[in-house]
Design a protein around this motif. Structure first.
Motif, short mmCIF file in Angstrom:
data_model
loop_
_atom_site.label_atom_id
_atom_site.label_comp_id
_atom_site.label_asym_id
_atom_site.label_seq_id
_atom_site.Cartn_x
_atom_site.Cartn_y
_atom_site.Cartn_z
N UNK A 196 20.56 6.79 22.39
CA UNK A 196 20.76 7.27 21.01
C UNK A 196 19.52 7.98 20.46
N UNK A 197 19.75 9.08 19.75
CA UNK A 197 18.69 9.70 18.96
C UNK A 197 19.28 10.28 17.69
N UNK A 198 18.40 10.56 16.73
CA UNK A 198 18.82 11.16 15.46
C UNK A 198 18.13 12.52 15.29
N UNK A 199 18.75 13.36 14.49
CA UNK A 199 18.11 14.61 14.07
C UNK A 199 18.19 14.67 12.54
N UNK A 200 17.02 14.82 11.92
CA UNK A 200 16.94 14.94 10.45
C UNK A 200 15.91 16.03 10.13
N UNK A 201 15.77 16.37 8.83
CA UNK A 201 14.75 17.38 8.51
C UNK A 201 13.36 16.77 8.27
#
Ligand SMILES: [Mn+2]
Length: 285
Positions: free
Chosen positions: A150-155
């Motif tokens: 799992x990974x996330x992408x945010x600003x």
């Protein structure tokens, strides 16, 4: 309106890449994608947002949103852009020149917008209209894959509003899962997803923030510029200041991170050569 948090499965057929803040530097991305032989049928490209402003090709960067292999979250620049053009999107009302000139985006590299205004027809160009509709659909968080993949992408950052200790500074996977189930995130968190620099702003913070936050999967982000990649509390900041290399020869450029190979590719306008650099991301054991 689309959901602020979107979930995607792991990519078993191809590679996942993450690109830092583009700020109109389409040609740099194009060079990097050619260099890695990006496979548009199997690979995916994630963007930490801030596609527009400052650099030379803002609209071209927004047009990436139409590509099925491209996934970008909204940055503060897209938020400022939407704020200015929401009346136009909803009611075809062009911003007046005084509204335009006093808008926050014009103070932050948004002059490119003027080229797409058709004063005679009191409208924006068709290509601009198409891009605007795509920006309105951008999410704030991507959750990709499960468990150890799992990974996330945010600003910017997943920092909490009132954080008094390091143990309680950022939201964790369980919080993000709950936001996903609710289908909404608070205005406070939205604001920090656009603007927070609590983790990345100061060099001194390196002394205090460990690289990994237990309970939070690797979270790729941008927004705060430095000449290298930084990792703090599972946040991996990829903003290496691409647009600052347009006219000046310095250490800034654009990063394209290859998750599977734990390496990144880097290029700038002045040092016109792609560099490949190994870079391991630390994870919770
Ligand atoms: Mn930003």
């Amino acid at each position: 309106m689309s959901l602020p948090i979107q979930k995607l499965p792991s990519n078993h057929l191809g590679k996942d890449y993450i690109v830092g803040d583009l700020h109109g530097c389409f040609s740099l991305l194009d060079r990097l994608m050619k260099d890695v032989s990006f496979d548009k049928d199997h690979d995916r490209l994630f963007s930490v947002g801030d596609l527009i402003d400052r650099g030379p090709e803002s609209l071209r960067c927004l047009q990436l949103l139409a590509d099925p292999w491209f996934y970008a979250v909204k940055g503060n620049h897209e938020d400022m852009f939407l704020e200015l053009f929401m009346p136009y999107l909803l009611d075809n009302k062009l911003p007046s020149s005084s509204v335009l000139n006093n808008s926050s985006i014009m103070d932050n590299g948004g002059e490119w917008i003027i080229d797409y205004i058709n004063q005679a027809q009191q409208a924006m160009s068709v290509e601009f209209d198409n891009a605007l509709e795509l920006v309105a659909k951008m999410p704030l968080i991507y959750i990709v894959g499960d468990a150890e993949h799992r990974f996330h992408v945010i600003h910017a950052e997943l920092t909490k509003p009132k954080a008094y200790s390091i143990d309680n500074l950022v939201y964790l996977d369980i919080d993000i899962d709950q936001f996903f189930i609710n289908g909404t995130i608070s205005y406070d968190l939205e604001d920090r997803l656009y603007w927070s620099r609590s983790l990345m702003k100061s060099a001194a913070a390196d002394l205090y923030y460990p690289k990994v936050q237990k309970g939070l999967s690797t979270t790729f982000c941008g927004h705060t510029i430095a000449s290298n990649i930084r990792q703090k509390l599972s946040h991996v900041c990829l903003d290496t200041g691409a647009s600052m290399s347009v006219n000046v020869d310095n250490d800034y450029g654009l990063v394209l991170y290859d998750i599977k190979e734990s390496q990144y590719f880097w290029i700038s306008f002045q040092k016109n050569k792609v560099n490949r650099i190994s870079h391991h991301i630390e994870k919770t054991p």
